[in-house]
Design an enzyme around this catalytic site. Sequence first.
Site, PDB file in Angstrom:
ATOM      1  N   ASP A  32       0.811  -1.545  -0.113  1.00 38.34           N
ATOM      2  CA  ASP A  32      -0.036  -0.281   0.585  1.00 38.34           C
ATOM      3  C   ASP A  32       1.304   1.465  -0.144  1.00 38.34           C
ATOM      4  O   ASP A  32       2.117   1.448   0.556  1.00 38.34           O
ATOM      5  CB  ASP A  32      -0.914  -0.497   1.282  1.00 38.34           C
ATOM      6  N   HIS A 101     -10.333  -5.623  -2.886  1.00 33.48           N
ATOM      7  CA  HIS A 101      -9.104  -5.514  -2.954  1.00 33.48           C
ATOM      8  C   HIS A 101      -9.243  -5.448  -1.327  1.00 33.48           C
ATOM      9  O   HIS A 101     -10.113  -5.316  -0.439  1.00 33.48           O
ATOM     10  CB  HIS A 101      -8.616  -4.607  -2.668  1.00 33.48           C
TER      11      HIS A 101
HETATM   12  P1  AMP Z   1      -9.595   1.557   0.175  1.00 35.08           P
HETATM   13  O1  AMP Z   1     -10.034   2.193   0.358  1.00 35.08           O
HETATM   14  O2  AMP Z   1     -10.012  -0.049   0.583  1.00 35.08           O
HETATM   15  O3  AMP Z   1     -10.443   1.415  -1.466  1.00 35.08           O
HETATM   16  O4  AMP Z   1      -8.523   1.304  -0.111  1.00 35.08           O
HETATM   17  C1  AMP Z   1      -7.486   1.935  -0.865  1.00 35.08           C
HETATM   18  C2  AMP Z   1      -6.182   1.189  -0.978  1.00 35.08           C
HETATM   19  O5  AMP Z   1      -5.143   1.796  -1.752  1.00 35.08           O
HETATM   20  C3  AMP Z   1      -5.420   2.728   0.582  1.00 35.08           C
HETATM   21  O6  AMP Z   1      -4.605   2.182   1.371  1.00 35.08           O
HETATM   22  C4  AMP Z   1      -4.253   3.270  -0.430  1.00 35.08           C
HETATM   23  O7  AMP Z   1      -3.527   3.804   0.326  1.00 35.08           O
HETATM   24  C5  AMP Z   1      -4.261   2.876  -1.333  1.00 35.08           C
HETATM   25  N1  AMP Z   1      -3.751   2.787  -3.057  1.00 35.08           N
HETATM   26  C6  AMP Z   1      -3.872   4.221  -3.301  1.00 35.08           C
HETATM   27  N2  AMP Z   1      -2.980   4.272  -4.775  1.00 35.08           N
HETATM   28  C7  AMP Z   1      -2.517   3.434  -4.467  1.00 35.08           C
HETATM   29  C8  AMP Z   1      -1.307   3.517  -5.441  1.00 35.08           C
HETATM   30  N3  AMP Z   1      -1.046   3.737  -6.448  1.00 35.08           N
HETATM   31  N4  AMP Z   1      -0.602   2.441  -4.895  1.00 35.08           N
HETATM   32  C9  AMP Z   1      -0.843   1.627  -4.297  1.00 35.08           C
HETATM   33  N5  AMP Z   1      -1.812   1.578  -2.991  1.00 35.08           N
HETATM   34  C10 AMP Z   1      -2.244   2.587  -3.019  1.00 35.08           C
END
Ligand code: AMP
Length: 141
Positions: A32, A101
């Site tokens: 993440d 995810h």
């Molecule tokens: P959610 O709120 O459950 O949809 O989680 C999305 C997660 O993706 C969050 O914890 C973000 O920090 C993470 N995230 C967003 N963009 C990226 C990215 N480009 N690479 C890795 N993690 C990401």
Amino acid sequence: MYDPNNVFAKILRGELPCFKVYEDDQTFAFMDIMPQADGHLLVLPKEAAAEIFELSEPAAQAAMRTTQRLARAVRAAFQPDGLFIGQFNGPAAGQTVPHVHFHVIPRAEGQPLRRHANEKQDPAVLKAHAERVIAALAELA
Ligand code: AMP
């Protein structure tokens, strides 16, 4: 319904970078970018589904199999006091990226999590953490 240009769809297609720790035919896992704790990673089914309701049963099974595997690796690599696994459906539940995810987050006793999707981690730190998880996966295999 499913937006093929969401950020995780782009990562799955290799159009955006990530610190990948695992991939097989049906699943993909990477660190993440805004970890709530050191070692926080995400496990994705490759199937195009925004929320768990749309996910096929085989894809759900594959995602859970990989989530358990990565949870074991994170536990071995970071030796946390506990480990949280979470999955959000819809903005009201806290979902910010519309591709299913599973969050795998190590927890330390009495230590609050950093805020959700809030602060980007130094890429060098993410790389080092990814390497620890990959090494732990190899040990477990
Ligand atoms: P959610 O709120 O459950 O949809 O989680 C999305 C997660 O993706 C969050 O914890 C973000 O920090 C993470 N995230 C967003 N963009 C990226 C990215 N480009 N690479 C890795 N993690 C990401």
